[in-house]
Design a protein around this motif. Structure first.
Motif, PDB file in Angstrom:
ATOM      1  N   LEU A 111       8.671 -12.673  17.253  1.00 55.70           N
ATOM      2  CA  LEU A 111      10.099 -13.021  17.277  1.00 55.70           C
ATOM      3  C   LEU A 111      10.532 -13.640  15.956  1.00 55.70           C
ATOM      4  N   ALA A 112       9.638 -14.407  15.323  1.00 55.66           N
ATOM      5  CA  ALA A 112       9.958 -15.009  14.027  1.00 55.66           C
ATOM      6  C   ALA A 112      10.132 -13.937  12.961  1.00 55.66           C
ATOM      7  N   VAL A 113       9.306 -12.890  13.001  1.00 55.60           N
ATOM      8  CA  VAL A 113       9.451 -11.784  12.050  1.00 55.60           C
ATOM      9  C   VAL A 113      10.797 -11.098  12.269  1.00 55.60           C
ATOM     10  N   GLU A 114      11.151 -10.833  13.507  1.00 55.15           N
ATOM     11  CA  GLU A 114      12.430 -10.179  13.796  1.00 55.15           C
ATOM     12  C   GLU A 114      13.611 -11.050  13.375  1.00 55.15           C
ATOM     13  N   GLU A 115      13.529 -12.336  13.663  1.00 56.77           N
ATOM     14  CA  GLU A 115      14.628 -13.249  13.317  1.00 56.77           C
ATOM     15  C   GLU A 115      14.743 -13.428  11.802  1.00 56.77           C
ATOM     16  N   SER A 116      13.622 -13.503  11.110  1.00 54.20           N
ATOM     17  CA  SER A 116      13.650 -13.606   9.651  1.00 54.20           C
ATOM     18  C   SER A 116      14.290 -12.361   9.050  1.00 54.20           C
ATOM     19  N   TRP A 117      13.976 -11.210   9.621  1.00 55.30           N
ATOM     20  CA  TRP A 117      14.568  -9.956   9.139  1.00 55.30           C
ATOM     21  C   TRP A 117      16.083  -9.992   9.305  1.00 55.30           C
ATOM     22  N   ARG A 118      16.562 -10.540  10.439  1.00 55.31           N
ATOM     23  CA  ARG A 118      18.006 -10.644  10.673  1.00 55.31           C
ATOM     24  C   ARG A 118      18.649 -11.683   9.748  1.00 55.31           C
ATOM     25  N   MET A 119      17.978 -12.833   9.612  1.00 52.70           N
ATOM     26  CA  MET A 119      18.559 -13.932   8.827  1.00 52.70           C
ATOM     27  C   MET A 119      18.704 -13.590   7.353  1.00 52.70           C
ATOM     28  N   THR A 120      17.751 -12.837   6.823  1.00 54.34           N
ATOM     29  CA  THR A 120      17.761 -12.572   5.387  1.00 54.34           C
ATOM     30  C   THR A 120      18.644 -11.396   5.002  1.00 54.34           C
ATOM     31  N   ARG A 121      19.258 -10.746   5.972  1.00 50.63           N
ATOM     32  CA  ARG A 121      20.176  -9.645   5.657  1.00 50.63           C
ATOM     33  C   ARG A 121      21.307 -10.197   4.786  1.00 50.63           C
ATOM     34  N   GLY A 122      21.479  -9.612   3.628  1.00 49.82           N
ATOM     35  CA  GLY A 122      22.503 -10.063   2.697  1.00 49.82           C
ATOM     36  C   GLY A 122      22.034 -11.132   1.730  1.00 49.82           C
ATOM     37  N   HIS A 123      20.819 -11.628   1.909  1.00 51.67           N
ATOM     38  CA  HIS A 123      20.272 -12.674   1.033  1.00 51.67           C
ATOM     39  C   HIS A 123      19.020 -12.207   0.295  1.00 51.67           C
ATOM     40  N   GLY A 124      18.729 -10.931   0.371  1.00 50.51           N
ATOM     41  CA  GLY A 124      17.502 -10.403  -0.225  1.00 50.51           C
ATOM     42  C   GLY A 124      17.416 -10.605  -1.722  1.00 50.51           C
ATOM     43  N   ILE A 176       0.839  -1.200   0.000  1.00 45.52           N
ATOM     44  CA  ILE A 176       0.000   0.000   0.000  1.00 45.52           C
ATOM     45  C   ILE A 176       0.877   1.254   0.000  1.00 45.52           C
ATOM     46  N   ALA A 177       1.969   1.229   0.767  1.00 43.03           N
ATOM     47  CA  ALA A 177       2.870   2.386   0.818  1.00 43.03           C
ATOM     48  C   ALA A 177       3.436   2.650  -0.580  1.00 43.03           C
ATOM     49  N   LEU A 178       3.988   1.687  -1.165  1.00 42.63           N
ATOM     50  CA  LEU A 178       4.480   1.663  -2.545  1.00 42.63           C
ATOM     51  C   LEU A 178       4.739   0.200  -2.853  1.00 42.63           C
ATOM     52  N   ILE A 179       4.915  -0.139  -4.076  1.00 44.55           N
ATOM     53  CA  ILE A 179       5.097  -1.551  -4.424  1.00 44.55           C
ATOM     54  C   ILE A 179       6.468  -2.062  -3.981  1.00 44.55           C
ATOM     55  N   ILE A 180       7.493  -1.257  -4.148  1.00 45.62           N
ATOM     56  CA  ILE A 180       8.862  -1.689  -3.834  1.00 45.62           C
ATOM     57  C   ILE A 180       9.028  -2.059  -2.355  1.00 45.62           C
ATOM     58  N   PRO A 181       8.541  -1.259  -1.394  1.00 44.67           N
ATOM     59  CA  PRO A 181       8.666  -1.692   0.006  1.00 44.67           C
ATOM     60  C   PRO A 181       7.954  -3.012   0.285  1.00 44.67           C
ATOM     61  N   GLY A 182       6.849  -3.250  -0.381  1.00 38.01           N
ATOM     62  CA  GLY A 182       6.144  -4.520  -0.209  1.00 38.01           C
ATOM     63  C   GLY A 182       6.972  -5.698  -0.675  1.00 38.01           C
ATOM     64  N   ILE A 183       7.677  -5.516  -1.785  1.00 38.74           N
ATOM     65  CA  ILE A 183       8.546  -6.577  -2.294  1.00 38.74           C
ATOM     66  C   ILE A 183       9.714  -6.802  -1.345  1.00 38.74           C
ATOM     67  N   ILE A 184      10.297  -5.723  -0.848  1.00 39.70           N
ATOM     68  CA  ILE A 184      11.419  -5.848   0.093  1.00 39.70           C
ATOM     69  C   ILE A 184      10.972  -6.554   1.362  1.00 39.70           C
ATOM     70  N   ILE A 185       9.816  -6.162   1.886  1.00 44.62           N
ATOM     71  CA  ILE A 185       9.297  -6.796   3.106  1.00 44.62           C
ATOM     72  C   ILE A 185       9.011  -8.273   2.853  1.00 44.62           C
ATOM     73  N   ALA A 186       8.434  -8.596   1.709  1.00 40.92           N
ATOM     74  CA  ALA A 186       8.145  -9.999   1.395  1.00 40.92           C
ATOM     75  C   ALA A 186       9.428 -10.822   1.329  1.00 40.92           C
ATOM     76  N   CYS A 187      10.473 -10.262   0.749  1.00 37.15           N
ATOM     77  CA  CYS A 187      11.748 -10.986   0.668  1.00 37.15           C
ATOM     78  C   CYS A 187      12.373 -11.163   2.051  1.00 37.15           C
ATOM     79  N   ARG A 188      12.291 -10.135   2.867  1.00 36.32           N
ATOM     80  CA  ARG A 188      12.917 -10.202   4.190  1.00 36.32           C
ATOM     81  C   ARG A 188      12.146 -11.091   5.164  1.00 36.32           C
ATOM     82  N   LEU A 189      10.848 -11.300   4.916  1.00 36.72           N
ATOM     83  CA  LEU A 189      10.039 -12.131   5.816  1.00 36.72           C
ATOM     84  C   LEU A 189       9.779 -13.518   5.239  1.00 36.72           C
ATOM     85  N   ALA A 190      10.608 -13.944   4.314  1.00 35.86           N
ATOM     86  CA  ALA A 190      10.409 -15.236   3.652  1.00 35.86           C
ATOM     87  C   ALA A 190      10.555 -16.428   4.600  1.00 35.86           C
TER      88      ALA A 190
END
Length: 123
Positions: free
Chosen positions: A58-71, A29-43
């Motif tokens: 906690l799973a959302v926070e950990e997924s955000w940490r784990m996917t850093r560098g793998h987006g 809703i904010a813009l399409i690109i942030p939605g794609i980034i969020i979807a990739c980081r919360l995979a």
């Protein structure tokens, strides 16, 4: 055996999926690109709830940490997955089942690789 994870933590899995969907929708809703980034980081949220038995936040926070560098890897896997699903639909709709299995297995394999890499770096 296949559904034991759902029996033990069904509410957590449902809540994690609802939270993930809500965050992705806010990003779209904010813009399409942030939605794609969020979807990739919360995979990995669903995998973390089942594998590590984390609660949804906690799973959302950990997924955000784990996917850093793998987006980018996750993003390109999602693009390829889209075409695999299209190919499955072109195969008289029946091909969607092996396509879904293939895509799910690929993302589970990526989760396992990132998790192993992260555990190796921490140790």
């Amino acid at each position: 055996m296949l559904v034991n994870g759902f029996r033990q933590n069904y509410l957590g899995i449902v809540l994690a999926n609802l939270l993930t969907a809500a965050l992705i929708m806010l990003g779209i809703i904010a813009l399409i690109i942030p939605g794609i980034i969020i979807a990739c980081r919360l995979a990995f949220v669903g995998y973390l709830v089942v594998d590590k038995k984390l609660d949804p936040i906690l799973a959302v926070e950990e997924s955000w940490r784990m996917t850093r560098g793998h987006g980018w890897t996750i993003f390109f896997m999602a693009i390829v997955s889209f075409f695999i699903f299209i190919a499955g639909i072109c195969l008289l709709i029946v091909g969607i089942f092996p396509a879904a299995i293939w895509v799910s297995s690929s993302f589970a394999s990526l989760y396992e690789a990132v998790s192993t890499e992260r555990n190796t770096q921490v140790a």
